[in-house]
Scaffold this active site. Structure first.
Site, PDB file in Angstrom:
ATOM      1  N   GLY A 248       0.838  -1.196   0.000  1.00 18.40           N
ATOM      2  CA  GLY A 248       0.000   0.000   0.000  1.00 18.40           C
ATOM      3  C   GLY A 248       0.870   1.242   0.000  1.00 18.40           C
ATOM      4  N   LEU A 249       0.236   2.345  -0.326  1.00 23.42           N
ATOM      5  CA  LEU A 249       0.941   3.627  -0.438  1.00 23.42           C
ATOM      6  C   LEU A 249       1.570   4.038   0.889  1.00 23.42           C
ATOM      7  CD1 LEU A 249      -1.798   5.620  -2.418  1.00 23.42           C
ATOM      8  CD2 LEU A 249       0.360   4.721  -3.342  1.00 23.42           C
TER       9      LEU A 249
ATOM     10  N   SER B   8       6.046  -2.060  -1.448  1.00 27.15           N
ATOM     11  CA  SER B   8       6.091  -3.104  -2.483  1.00 27.15           C
ATOM     12  C   SER B   8       5.166  -2.771  -3.658  1.00 27.15           C
ATOM     13  CB  SER B   8       5.851  -4.503  -1.925  1.00 27.15           C
ATOM     14  OG  SER B   8       4.788  -4.605  -1.030  1.00 27.15           O
TER      15      SER B   8
HETATM   16  N1  ADP Z   1      -7.510   2.186   9.689  1.00 31.42           N
HETATM   17  C1  ADP Z   1      -6.290   2.722   9.770  1.00 31.42           C
HETATM   18  N2  ADP Z   1      -5.233   1.911   9.683  1.00 31.42           N
HETATM   19  C2  ADP Z   1      -3.995   2.414   9.756  1.00 31.42           C
HETATM   20  N3  ADP Z   1      -3.694   3.710   9.914  1.00 31.42           N
HETATM   21  C3  ADP Z   1      -4.706   4.583  10.012  1.00 31.42           C
HETATM   22  C4  ADP Z   1      -6.041   4.136   9.939  1.00 31.42           C
HETATM   23  N4  ADP Z   1      -6.826   5.199  10.058  1.00 31.42           N
HETATM   24  C5  ADP Z   1      -6.015   6.262  10.209  1.00 31.42           C
HETATM   25  N5  ADP Z   1      -4.738   5.906  10.189  1.00 31.42           N
HETATM   26  C6  ADP Z   1      -3.580   6.814  10.320  1.00 31.42           C
HETATM   27  O1  ADP Z   1      -2.860   6.810   9.076  1.00 31.42           O
HETATM   28  C7  ADP Z   1      -1.453   6.907   9.283  1.00 31.42           C
HETATM   29  C8  ADP Z   1      -0.761   5.705   8.643  1.00 31.42           C
HETATM   30  O2  ADP Z   1       0.631   5.852   8.733  1.00 31.42           O
HETATM   31  P1  ADP Z   1       1.627   4.610   8.648  1.00 31.42           P
HETATM   32  O3  ADP Z   1       1.098   3.462   9.420  1.00 31.42           O
HETATM   33  O4  ADP Z   1       2.986   5.102   9.001  1.00 31.42           O
HETATM   34  O5  ADP Z   1       1.559   4.261   7.089  1.00 31.42           O
HETATM   35  P2  ADP Z   1       2.559   3.367   6.206  1.00 31.42           P
HETATM   36  O6  ADP Z   1       3.361   2.502   7.136  1.00 31.42           O
HETATM   37  O7  ADP Z   1       1.628   2.598   5.313  1.00 31.42           O
HETATM   38  O8  ADP Z   1       3.384   4.342   5.441  1.00 31.42           O
HETATM   39  C9  ADP Z   1      -1.246   6.979  10.791  1.00 31.42           C
HETATM   40  O9  ADP Z   1      -1.129   8.326  11.161  1.00 31.42           O
HETATM   41  C10 ADP Z   1      -2.550   6.368  11.348  1.00 31.42           C
HETATM   42  O10 ADP Z   1      -2.864   6.869  12.627  1.00 31.42           O
END
Ligand code: ADP
Ligand code: MG
Length: 180
Positions: free
Chosen positions: A13-14, A87
């Site tokens: 995912g993004l 990925s």
């Molecule tokens: N259902 C959800 N699942 C995961 N993150 C969420 C969700 N809803 C809101 N968020 C927020 O989105 C952001 C995701 O960031 P992160 O986990 O670092 O993304 P990634 O690792 O995919 O780059 C966090 O700030 C988180 O609190």
């Protein structure tokens, strides 16, 4: 010693879609259930196993192949693994799938570029838009959505806990973990 079944939860995912956040919730839950697992988070892997790699297609593919290699070593020996890297390329994810066969569970952390950009947890989208970061997935570099992932978590509509619960239910239903 109790047997545990190895598997790889393969997030894709993004940036900002929620891979790391959901992983952290899952780790807490799985450890509470007595599972011993490992996490390969993209940002962490790039600081060690893949240190020095950049964001060209070739380097991204190398990074993901390394993650798949380690995930396979662990999961085939009964260790559950969670990988949390963007990925972006379908073909390389499919290589990982073939390597791990029925131990491979693709989890699509689904959120639009707009939602991720709105969150911009690490300020990376702003840098991508300004051109400070080149080759940024979803902005100036491709992201190929999974076609038939085992699990899709819609992170714009769910809390991280709800997404984690959806994944745990899948693991229970498919006998990767026992019901709590
Ligand atoms: N259902 C959800 N699942 C995961 N993150 C969420 C969700 N809803 C809101 N968020 C927020 O989105 C952001 C995701 O960031 P992160 O986990 O670092 O993304 P990634 O690792 O995919 O780059 C966090 O700030 C988180 O609190
Ligand atoms: Mg992350």
């Amino acid at each position: 010693m109790a047997e545990q079944r190895g598997f790889t939860l393969w997030f894709t995912g993004l940036s900002g879609a929620g891979k790391t956040t959901i992983t952290n919730v899952l780790v807490k839950d799985l450890i509470q259930r007595g599972s011993r697992l490992e996490v390969l988070d993209g940002d962490v892997v790039r600081e060690n196993l893949s240190k020095g790699l950049g964001f060209s297609k070739e380097d991204r593919d190398t990074n993901i192949r390394r993650i798949a290699f380690v995930a396979n070593l662990l999961s085939r020996n009964g260790v559950p693994v969670i990988t949390a890297a963007i990925s972006p390329y379908r073909a390389i994810r499919d290589e990982a799938r073939q390597m791990m066969d029925d131990r491979f569970i693709e989890v699509y952390a689904k959120a639009s570029v707009e939602v991720c950009e709105e969150r911009d947890t690490k300020g990376l989208y702003a840098k991508a838009r300004s051109g400070e970061i080149k080759e940024f997935t979803g902005v100036s570099d491709p992201y190929e959505e999974p076609i038939n992932p085992e699990i899709t978590v819609e992170t714009a509509d769910q809390s991280p806990e709800e997404s984690a619960q959806q994944i745990l239910t899948y693991l229970e239903d498919h006998h990767f973990i026992s019901k709590s």
